[in-house]
Design a protein around this motif. Structure first.
Motif, PDB file in Angstrom:
ATOM      1  N   TYR B  89      42.918  42.678  48.003  1.00 40.19           N
ATOM      2  CA  TYR B  89      43.776  42.139  46.948  1.00 40.19           C
ATOM      3  C   TYR B  89      43.003  42.077  45.625  1.00 40.19           C
ATOM      4  O   TYR B  89      43.493  42.455  44.574  1.00 40.19           O
ATOM      5  CB  TYR B  89      44.257  40.745  47.367  1.00 40.19           C
ATOM      6  CG  TYR B  89      45.300  40.172  46.449  1.00 40.19           C
ATOM      7  CD1 TYR B  89      46.639  40.491  46.611  1.00 40.19           C
ATOM      8  CD2 TYR B  89      44.939  39.303  45.418  1.00 40.19           C
ATOM      9  CE1 TYR B  89      47.602  39.965  45.759  1.00 40.19           C
ATOM     10  CE2 TYR B  89      45.893  38.771  44.564  1.00 40.19           C
ATOM     11  CZ  TYR B  89      47.227  39.113  44.739  1.00 40.19           C
ATOM     12  OH  TYR B  89      48.169  38.594  43.897  1.00 40.19           O
ATOM     13  N   ILE B  90      41.768  41.599  45.712  1.00 42.82           N
ATOM     14  CA  ILE B  90      40.916  41.503  44.522  1.00 42.82           C
ATOM     15  C   ILE B  90      40.655  42.893  43.934  1.00 42.82           C
ATOM     16  O   ILE B  90      40.800  43.116  42.730  1.00 42.82           O
ATOM     17  CB  ILE B  90      39.587  40.802  44.877  1.00 42.82           C
ATOM     18  CG1 ILE B  90      39.842  39.310  45.112  1.00 42.82           C
ATOM     19  CG2 ILE B  90      38.535  41.005  43.783  1.00 42.82           C
ATOM     20  CD1 ILE B  90      38.689  38.576  45.758  1.00 42.82           C
ATOM     21  N   SER B  91      40.286  43.834  44.796  1.00 44.35           N
ATOM     22  CA  SER B  91      39.994  45.186  44.310  1.00 44.35           C
ATOM     23  C   SER B  91      41.233  45.822  43.689  1.00 44.35           C
ATOM     24  O   SER B  91      41.132  46.578  42.721  1.00 44.35           O
ATOM     25  CB  SER B  91      39.484  46.061  45.460  1.00 44.35           C
ATOM     26  OG  SER B  91      38.220  45.593  45.881  1.00 44.35           O
ATOM     27  N   THR B  92      42.386  45.519  44.259  1.00 42.95           N
ATOM     28  CA  THR B  92      43.645  46.063  43.738  1.00 42.95           C
ATOM     29  C   THR B  92      43.898  45.566  42.317  1.00 42.95           C
ATOM     30  O   THR B  92      44.206  46.348  41.412  1.00 42.95           O
ATOM     31  CB  THR B  92      44.808  45.645  44.664  1.00 42.95           C
ATOM     32  OG1 THR B  92      44.567  46.189  45.951  1.00 42.95           O
ATOM     33  CG2 THR B  92      46.144  46.132  44.137  1.00 42.95           C
ATOM     34  N   TYR B  93      43.761  44.259  42.117  1.00 46.74           N
ATOM     35  CA  TYR B  93      44.011  43.711  40.783  1.00 46.74           C
ATOM     36  C   TYR B  93      42.879  44.043  39.809  1.00 46.74           C
ATOM     37  O   TYR B  93      43.114  44.256  38.627  1.00 46.74           O
ATOM     38  CB  TYR B  93      44.313  42.207  40.855  1.00 46.74           C
ATOM     39  CG  TYR B  93      45.793  42.018  41.100  1.00 46.74           C
ATOM     40  CD1 TYR B  93      46.688  41.944  40.048  1.00 46.74           C
ATOM     41  CD2 TYR B  93      46.297  42.026  42.397  1.00 46.74           C
ATOM     42  CE1 TYR B  93      48.055  41.854  40.263  1.00 46.74           C
ATOM     43  CE2 TYR B  93      47.655  41.935  42.631  1.00 46.74           C
ATOM     44  CZ  TYR B  93      48.535  41.843  41.552  1.00 46.74           C
ATOM     45  OH  TYR B  93      49.882  41.780  41.778  1.00 46.74           O
ATOM     46  N   ALA B  94      41.661  44.110  40.302  1.00 47.75           N
ATOM     47  CA  ALA B  94      40.548  44.512  39.436  1.00 47.75           C
ATOM     48  C   ALA B  94      40.778  45.933  38.933  1.00 47.75           C
ATOM     49  O   ALA B  94      40.481  46.261  37.791  1.00 47.75           O
ATOM     50  CB  ALA B  94      39.226  44.429  40.196  1.00 47.75           C
ATOM     51  N   PHE B  95      41.351  46.761  39.799  1.00 42.18           N
ATOM     52  CA  PHE B  95      41.636  48.135  39.406  1.00 42.18           C
ATOM     53  C   PHE B  95      42.718  48.190  38.330  1.00 42.18           C
ATOM     54  O   PHE B  95      42.579  48.883  37.320  1.00 42.18           O
ATOM     55  CB  PHE B  95      42.059  48.962  40.629  1.00 42.18           C
ATOM     56  CG  PHE B  95      42.396  50.381  40.281  1.00 42.18           C
ATOM     57  CD1 PHE B  95      41.383  51.286  40.000  1.00 42.18           C
ATOM     58  CD2 PHE B  95      43.711  50.804  40.188  1.00 42.18           C
ATOM     59  CE1 PHE B  95      41.679  52.598  39.641  1.00 42.18           C
ATOM     60  CE2 PHE B  95      44.020  52.109  39.834  1.00 42.18           C
ATOM     61  CZ  PHE B  95      42.999  53.005  39.558  1.00 42.18           C
ATOM     62  N   ALA B  96      43.794  47.425  38.541  1.00 39.25           N
ATOM     63  CA  ALA B  96      44.880  47.391  37.553  1.00 39.25           C
ATOM     64  C   ALA B  96      44.349  46.890  36.208  1.00 39.25           C
ATOM     65  O   ALA B  96      44.663  47.439  35.152  1.00 39.25           O
ATOM     66  CB  ALA B  96      46.015  46.503  38.060  1.00 39.25           C
ATOM     67  N   GLU B 130      39.228  32.000  45.115  1.00 42.06           N
ATOM     68  CA  GLU B 130      39.543  31.718  46.518  1.00 42.06           C
ATOM     69  C   GLU B 130      38.536  32.436  47.434  1.00 42.06           C
ATOM     70  O   GLU B 130      37.995  31.853  48.365  1.00 42.06           O
ATOM     71  CB  GLU B 130      40.979  32.221  46.781  1.00 42.06           C
ATOM     72  CG  GLU B 130      41.453  32.098  48.205  1.00 42.06           C
ATOM     73  CD  GLU B 130      41.966  30.701  48.527  1.00 42.06           C
ATOM     74  OE1 GLU B 130      41.977  29.864  47.591  1.00 42.06           O
ATOM     75  OE2 GLU B 130      42.347  30.467  49.687  1.00 42.06           O
ATOM     76  N   TYR B 131      38.261  33.704  47.144  1.00 43.76           N
ATOM     77  CA  TYR B 131      37.347  34.497  47.974  1.00 43.76           C
ATOM     78  C   TYR B 131      35.946  33.900  47.953  1.00 43.76           C
ATOM     79  O   TYR B 131      35.304  33.724  49.000  1.00 43.76           O
ATOM     80  CB  TYR B 131      37.309  35.943  47.469  1.00 43.76           C
ATOM     81  CG  TYR B 131      36.410  36.849  48.283  1.00 43.76           C
ATOM     82  CD1 TYR B 131      36.924  37.648  49.296  1.00 43.76           C
ATOM     83  CD2 TYR B 131      35.023  36.900  48.030  1.00 43.76           C
ATOM     84  CE1 TYR B 131      36.106  38.473  50.046  1.00 43.76           C
ATOM     85  CE2 TYR B 131      34.200  37.724  48.784  1.00 43.76           C
ATOM     86  CZ  TYR B 131      34.738  38.509  49.786  1.00 43.76           C
ATOM     87  OH  TYR B 131      33.921  39.326  50.529  1.00 43.76           O
ATOM     88  N   GLU B 132      35.474  33.563  46.774  1.00 44.46           N
ATOM     89  CA  GLU B 132      34.094  33.072  46.655  1.00 44.46           C
ATOM     90  C   GLU B 132      33.922  31.739  47.359  1.00 44.46           C
ATOM     91  O   GLU B 132      32.864  31.448  47.915  1.00 44.46           O
ATOM     92  CB  GLU B 132      33.695  32.990  45.174  1.00 44.46           C
ATOM     93  CG  GLU B 132      33.588  34.390  44.553  1.00 44.46           C
ATOM     94  CD  GLU B 132      33.040  34.408  43.133  1.00 44.46           C
ATOM     95  OE1 GLU B 132      33.352  33.482  42.351  1.00 44.46           O
ATOM     96  OE2 GLU B 132      32.312  35.373  42.802  1.00 44.46           O
ATOM     97  N   THR B 139      30.030  37.802  42.235  1.00 47.39           N
ATOM     98  CA  THR B 139      29.013  37.959  41.198  1.00 47.39           C
ATOM     99  C   THR B 139      28.012  36.827  41.395  1.00 47.39           C
ATOM    100  O   THR B 139      28.327  35.823  42.038  1.00 47.39           O
ATOM    101  CB  THR B 139      29.608  37.872  39.778  1.00 47.39           C
ATOM    102  OG1 THR B 139      30.266  36.629  39.648  1.00 47.39           O
ATOM    103  CG2 THR B 139      30.581  38.999  39.517  1.00 47.39           C
ATOM    104  N   VAL B 140      26.842  36.977  40.816  1.00 41.69           N
ATOM    105  CA  VAL B 140      25.751  36.052  41.161  1.00 41.69           C
ATOM    106  C   VAL B 140      26.045  34.619  40.724  1.00 41.69           C
ATOM    107  O   VAL B 140      25.540  33.663  41.311  1.00 41.69           O
ATOM    108  CB  VAL B 140      24.408  36.596  40.601  1.00 41.69           C
ATOM    109  CG1 VAL B 140      24.308  36.380  39.106  1.00 41.69           C
ATOM    110  CG2 VAL B 140      23.229  35.985  41.338  1.00 41.69           C
ATOM    111  N   THR B 141      26.902  34.450  39.722  1.00 44.34           N
ATOM    112  CA  THR B 141      27.238  33.087  39.301  1.00 44.34           C
ATOM    113  C   THR B 141      28.340  32.477  40.165  1.00 44.34           C
ATOM    114  O   THR B 141      28.776  31.363  39.919  1.00 44.34           O
ATOM    115  CB  THR B 141      27.694  33.071  37.828  1.00 44.34           C
ATOM    116  OG1 THR B 141      28.703  34.075  37.655  1.00 44.34           O
ATOM    117  CG2 THR B 141      26.539  33.345  36.883  1.00 44.34           C
ATOM    118  N   GLY B 142      28.782  33.216  41.168  1.00 42.01           N
ATOM    119  CA  GLY B 142      29.892  32.733  41.995  1.00 42.01           C
ATOM    120  C   GLY B 142      29.475  32.063  43.289  1.00 42.01           C
ATOM    121  O   GLY B 142      30.291  31.888  44.186  1.00 42.01           O
TER     122      GLY B 142
END
Ligand SMILES: [Fe+2]
Lengths: 186, 160
Positions: B89-96, B130-132, B139-142
């Motif tokens: 889901y994240i990759s999908t929206y990151a792509f958009a 939610e994922y983190e 990302t490292v700050t997450g």
């Protein structure tokens, strides 16, 4: 400044070992029309783009290409995973094993090491963007050749994804070139 | 079970099937005192967007630019675990988000596209948070766990 994201742009999960294909995929890692060359070329050219649109577009596409380097490396890594020395030798990767073991090293498909002379920069926005458009077409063609070489869906899907990206990049570079050409006429 | 389950069903669900975007109120604006860019209007290019799922499967959010090769059919992802559901889901929206990002670079005054961009960014931020929280940092700050989970396997190039 760059920050890493701990995920691939598009997921890759290859289950079938295929050393000959891994060797061919090296072309898109350290080859003349590969992702590494594209990334370095755009991230280098951005410094001399005439305005914010060009600086942004080259930064953003150059960064995406770095993500594509990671995807190509992932495919090579997974295709070579668990390969024995005998298997590597049989696939023509004996020299690769001698120098790098199972590690990744940016060469083209024939083992020629990556060189920065694959990249072009002139400082002229039109010339640079034309060069990038041609580069995107060459990368698209290379992806089509690679797609001809496999029928493993785990490999075909990410290759098809990467091929589409070259089509988009070509279009965006072309648009920007058209903008600059019109504006420079005035 | 998280709220991002059923990636595949969501992708073919009614709410996403009709999500097309036509640019009919083109308003390029003025950028750095230059002539507004109007090529896209003339060529009627890039006018329809796929929904994020279809765009991600195809590697291309712009319907007019999509060309397949040798009949290789793009496949909507079918993630096998809850973790992969959410990451897909994240990759999908990151792509958009990235697709609209490149578009806006050339046409920064396209308000309608910018609105769409902001909507997708919100969706991406929500899912990333939610994922983190559940699976560890992207990302490292997450890092949200009490331990330094940045070092946890698997890394993106490893089969999961
Ligand atoms: Fe590209």
């Amino acid at each position: 400044m760059f920050a890493y994201q701990k995920r691939l742009q598009y997921p890759i999960d290859i289950k079938k070992k295929d050393l000959k294909l891994a060797k061919c995929l090296l072309s898109q890692y350290g080859g003349p029309y590969g992702e590494l060359a594209a990334s370095l070329q755009y991230l280098n050219q951005r410094f001399s783009m005439p305005d914010g649109r060009g600086k942004a577009l080259l930064t953003d596409i150059g960064t995406e290409e770095l993500g594509h380097v990671e995807m190509i490396c992932t495919m090579i890594y997974q295709l070579m995973k668990g390969a024995t020395i005998e298997e590597l030798k049989a696939a023509g990767l004996g020299g690769q094993y001698a120098q790098n073991d199972h590690a990744l090293y940016p060469t083209d498909a024939s083992g020629v090491p990556f060189t920065i002379t694959y990249t072009q920069t002139t400082g002229d926005a039109i010339a640079d963007l034309e060069s990038n458009m041609a580069g995107e077409q060459r990368a698209r063609a290379t992806y089509e050749h690679l797609m001809d070489l496999t029928d493993d869906p785990d490999v075909l899907q990410p290759l098809a994804f990467l091929r589409q990206r070259e089509i988009i990049h070509y279009q965006r570079f072309k648009e920007l070139k058209n903008i600059y050409q019109k504006e420079l006429k005035k | 079970m998280n709220e991002y389950m059923n990636y595949y069903n969501r992708s073919i669900g009614k709410q996403y099937n009709t999500e097309e975007f036509t640019m009919n109120d083109w308003n390029p604006g003025i950028y750095m005192n230059q002539t507004p860019y109007s090529d896209a209007k003339k060529e009627k290019k890039n006018s329809i967007l796929y929904n994020p799922y279809e765009g991600f499967a195809k590697g291309n959010l712009f319907k007019d630019l999509y060309k397949s090769y040798k009949g290789v059919k793009p496949k909507i992802l079918e993630p096998k675990t809850e973790k992969m559901e959410l990451l897909s889901y994240i990759s999908t929206y990151a792509f958009a988000v990235h697709e609209l990002n490149l578009y806006l670079d050339n046409d920064p005054f396209n308000q309608k596209m910018l609105e769409k961009y902001k909507k997708y960014v919100e969706e991406l931020k929500k899912a990333t948070k939610e994922y983190e929280k559940i699976y560890g940092p992207l990302t490292v700050t997450g890092v949200k766990q009490k331990d330094w989970t940045w070092v946890n396997d698997p890394w993106p190039w490893e089969n999961n």
